[in-house]
Design a protein around this motif. Sequence first.
Motif, short mmCIF file in Angstrom:
data_model
loop_
_atom_site.label_atom_id
_atom_site.label_comp_id
_atom_site.label_asym_id
_atom_site.label_seq_id
_atom_site.Cartn_x
_atom_site.Cartn_y
_atom_site.Cartn_z
N HIS A 94 4.86 0.17 7.43
CA HIS A 94 5.07 0.49 6.02
C HIS A 94 5.91 1.75 5.86
CE1 HIS A 94 3.45 0.17 1.78
NE2 HIS A 94 3.92 1.41 1.77
N TRP A 134 1.36 4.01 7.24
CA TRP A 134 0.33 3.13 7.81
C TRP A 134 0.98 1.83 8.25
CZ3 TRP A 134 -2.41 -0.94 4.67
CH2 TRP A 134 -1.77 -1.20 3.46
N HIS A 136 0.08 -2.46 8.92
CA HIS A 136 -0.90 -3.46 8.50
C HIS A 136 -0.37 -4.86 8.76
CE1 HIS A 136 1.35 -4.56 4.79
NE2 HIS A 136 1.66 -3.28 4.72
N TYR A 143 -4.73 -7.95 6.43
CA TYR A 143 -5.13 -6.54 6.50
C TYR A 143 -6.39 -6.26 5.66
CZ TYR A 143 -3.51 -4.70 1.92
OH TYR A 143 -3.36 -4.40 0.59
N SER A 148 -5.35 -2.90 10.01
CA SER A 148 -4.52 -1.80 9.50
C SER A 148 -4.90 -0.50 10.19
CB SER A 148 -4.68 -1.66 7.98
OG SER A 148 -6.01 -1.31 7.64
N LEU A 170 -8.08 7.84 5.62
CA LEU A 170 -7.87 6.46 5.19
C LEU A 170 -8.86 6.09 4.09
CD1 LEU A 170 -7.28 5.29 8.78
CD2 LEU A 170 -5.73 4.61 6.94
N SER A 172 -10.04 3.22 1.04
CA SER A 172 -9.87 1.81 0.64
C SER A 172 -11.07 1.31 -0.15
CB SER A 172 -9.66 0.91 1.87
OG SER A 172 -10.88 0.73 2.58
N ILE A 243 -4.18 8.18 2.59
CA ILE A 243 -3.55 6.86 2.67
C ILE A 243 -4.42 5.87 1.90
CG2 ILE A 243 -2.81 4.99 4.21
CD1 ILE A 243 -2.71 7.13 6.47
N HIS A 245 -5.10 2.27 1.74
CA HIS A 245 -4.88 0.99 2.40
C HIS A 245 -5.81 -0.08 1.83
CE1 HIS A 245 -8.27 0.98 5.57
NE2 HIS A 245 -8.43 2.11 4.92
N GLY A 283 -0.93 1.18 -0.89
CA GLY A 283 0.25 1.41 -0.08
C GLY A 283 0.80 2.81 -0.18
N ARG A 285 0.89 6.99 -0.13
CA ARG A 285 0.33 8.10 0.65
C ARG A 285 0.64 9.41 -0.07
NH1 ARG A 285 3.94 4.72 1.77
NH2 ARG A 285 5.17 5.93 3.26
N HIS A 516 1.97 -4.46 -4.06
CA HIS A 516 1.15 -4.30 -2.86
C HIS A 516 -0.33 -4.58 -3.10
CE1 HIS A 516 0.54 -3.33 1.28
NE2 HIS A 516 1.75 -2.83 1.41
#
Length: 569
Positions: A94, A134, A136, A143, A148, A170, A172, A243, A245, A283, A285, A516
Amino acid sequence: MDGPHPGGSQKPWGNRNAQNCNPYNPSDIPNTGVTRHYSWTVTNTTMAPDGVELAMLVANGAFPGETIEANWGDWIEVAVTNGFTVEGTSIHWHGFLQTGTPYMDGTPGVTQCPIAPGKTFTYRFRAELYGTSWWHGHYSAQYVNGLSGAIIIHGPASDNDYDIDVGPVLLSDWFHDYENNLIEDIFYATQTCVPHCPPMSNNMLIQGKNNYPCNTTSLPCTPNAGLASFKFQTGKKHRLRLINHAAEALLFFSIDGYTMSVIANDFVPIEPYETDLVVMGVGQRTDVIVTGKDNAQESVYMRVTEGPSGLGPAGQTGCSLNTGVSIEAKAPIYYQEADTSVLPNTTSAINGSRYLFPTNCGNTPLQSTVPSYAMEVKQPDKTLAFLMTGNYNATGAFVWYMNNVTFFGDYNDPILYEAKLGNTDNFTTQRQVYDMGNATVLRLVLTSVGFPASHPMHIHGHNMQVLAEGVGSWDGTTIINPSNPMRRDTQIVRPNGYLVVQIELTNPGVWAFHCHVAWHISEGMNINILERPADVKNEVALPYVMAETCRDWAAWTGGHVVPQIDSGL
């Protein structure tokens, strides 16, 4: 990282800094001569990141996956063996420009054929930009179930005055179901959950960890699975590489009682600004510097939330969908003398209204984000305008359209390979190929109408200048900071909003430009930019291994049914 230091410099990039060096000029990139090597096998396994056991897809048995680390200018090689038995795979890096290596971008059906089960493919590409990113899986929504990990490219920063690189953080959302089931849900979901509910996240994770109340699930569950934790030192400046993700969530990150100095967005160093809340779409950062306080026994929480569900009561809805059971993840930060056996007792001072739809479903105002290296806006010689809509198609599936077309890829026939053969007039409408011919500067004007969702739009092969964004429609003239607009590879289109971005067409290849949110790209929200087609045909040399990968894939698909239930990406 270890590597050559030119002229005895303290840094592998010599005297280059974020202000004096054009990162898009190949001659300005350090020629380190170093290659960093990685080797992964992707497999199915069972894991429980938050205590709930799930079928997952991982590289080398780890979630999050291995962090790739290199210096600016290094080459990176990753040998990926497909250990799956019933589907292909591919890995996308990415934010990497892939100048001269467009076939290493990792988008199946666009730049390569998938890696067939039992086969190995080695990606090789250069770290042309520096900062945080990152990797993925880009084959369908792989992912979402764990495939990822982070990437760190060491290089100059807009603010070098920090003491400790804490590394990637990270963040998510997390779903207690398998990707194929979730994709079927999103295609056939209704607000009444007949026949399917839309995917709603069950939890949030930091560093792939969180707890979950086991009494709310029928799945095998272990209470108190554990939280991630981090170390601070008094008086020191700490760099955190945030990040997002996630599969779908727009995320809000904060540290109780602290402000953060933002120094980079995506792979772009910026002039630092202060904030107490970082907002990131999927997606994206954000690199921040946090100054440690004076109490060596202190402990505090960092936290990430997606806020209330977007299907909540009127006036109290958030920007993403969740069950409401666990909408926040916390991770303790311990100073050097803190008791790590005791969790912090800090609370957040962020007002909950800052998480609500629709006002907060977008990025930081463009006026606040100024790249360290200035690049003015050029006059475009090509402009494409897209209307972004969602609706049910003739089969009863909900899909996303860009100018009334939904993307559907062909794994056996990558667009880049057809362009290499000069077959640029034969693409079906559903492949969404836009041939730029001899154009040098492309402006993209996106307008989202109808279904009120955020769309973090990610471009491959480029950083894009972000000229304007907001709610409604662009007025056709306003550009924020035209002498040096924000650049990044992913930018949010607000619900029922607009986004105007621009790229210079200097990178021959075929580059995907897509939302994304995993569900939205599965539902076809993607176009493909065919850039400098004459150079693709005459100058881009596809390595023999690319054709071999396609032959392996063709051989496997000749005897197996490919379960391509979505766009392919």
